[in-house]
Design a protein around this motif. Structure first.
Motif: not given
Length: 244
Positions: A190-197, A217-219, A169-173
């Motif tokens: 993996m969640a960040a990659r999949r959701r594009g956040i 995956g890491v911004a 549910t988060a817009d970013m982590i």
């Protein structure tokens, strides 16, 4: 390459006027001119482990059955061969001299500023650091905290133990490097990659490891090699990385 020094550190911090006591446990390995560090849960390793690791080859420790040992060894190796101070991708940011709260606020403001938090954005915080909760709130974000060892933040927010709903549910982590040592980093990545956040990592643990995931995956990363700011009152640097 070999480990020339090994330490197991138990540290507690409580700022005046607060009710929260932080208890941190670290395995720290030295390889040449660099350190590798892994923050661990209290019972993750035997406190007497350090003497047995001193003198070990990095190659042997990279296949050790204990995850925190592998993380600390890999971190020490990468900090030795690819130090942040020599990286063209890293921006050194000096933390001011002073008491721990002064240095922590400067560090956590830098973490929150790594990406633009828009008013109303939901920011998942995996691994609660109270000054970082405040930095997210000041930026206009809605902090969604998650931690195994805390029920409420200093500002009164309820802290979740299960990160899965937050990851969805988060817009970013924003996560701490300790997610490497407790085995949750892969799932977060993996969640960040999949959701594009955006995934932003504050890395004391794995300060040399996490930047290898930049752009994959890491911004952004705030890397803080050992010795950490809480162990010194003198100016020290954190290193800020941003993906293109």
């Amino acid at each position: 390459m070999h480990v020339v020094g090994a330490s197991w550190i138990s540290q507690s911090t409580r700022f005046p006027g607060t009710q929260q006591t932080y208890r941190n446990y670290y395995l720290v390995l030295r390889v040449g001119a660099a350190f590798g560090a892994c923050c661990i849960e209290r019972d993750a390793l035997d406190p007497t482990i350090a003497p047995a690791l001193a003198g070990s080859s990095v190659a042997d420790l990279l296949v050790d059955p204990r995850l925190p040992v592998r993380i600390a060894a890999l971190d020490a190796y990468l900090n030795a061969v690819r130090p942040a101070r020599e990286s063209a991708l890293a921006q050194a940011m000096p933390l001011p001299a002073g008491a721990p709260p002064v240095r922590a606020v400067a560090r956590d403001n830098a973490i929150a500023a790594l990406v633009s938090i828009k008013p109303g954005q939901r920011v998942g915080l995996i691994g609660v650091v109270n000054p970082l909760v405040d930095a997210i709130t000041r930026s206009g974000g809605i902090c969604l905290p998650c931690d195994f060892n805390m029920e409420r933040t200093q500002s009164g927010l309820e802290v979740a133990r299960d990160m899965l709903p937050i990851l969805e549910t988060a817009d970013m982590i924003i996560a701490t490097g300790m997610t490497l040592s407790n085995g949750s980093f892969d799932q977060i990545l993996m969640a960040a990659r999949r959701r594009g956040i955006a995934l932003i990592v504050y890395a004391q643990t794995g300060s040399g490891i996490i930047p290898r995931f930049l752009g994959d995956g890491v911004a952004a990363v705030c890397a803080e090699p050992f010795p950490f700011s809480q162990f010194s009152a003198d100016p020290t640097s954190v290193y800020l990385y941003r993906a293109s």
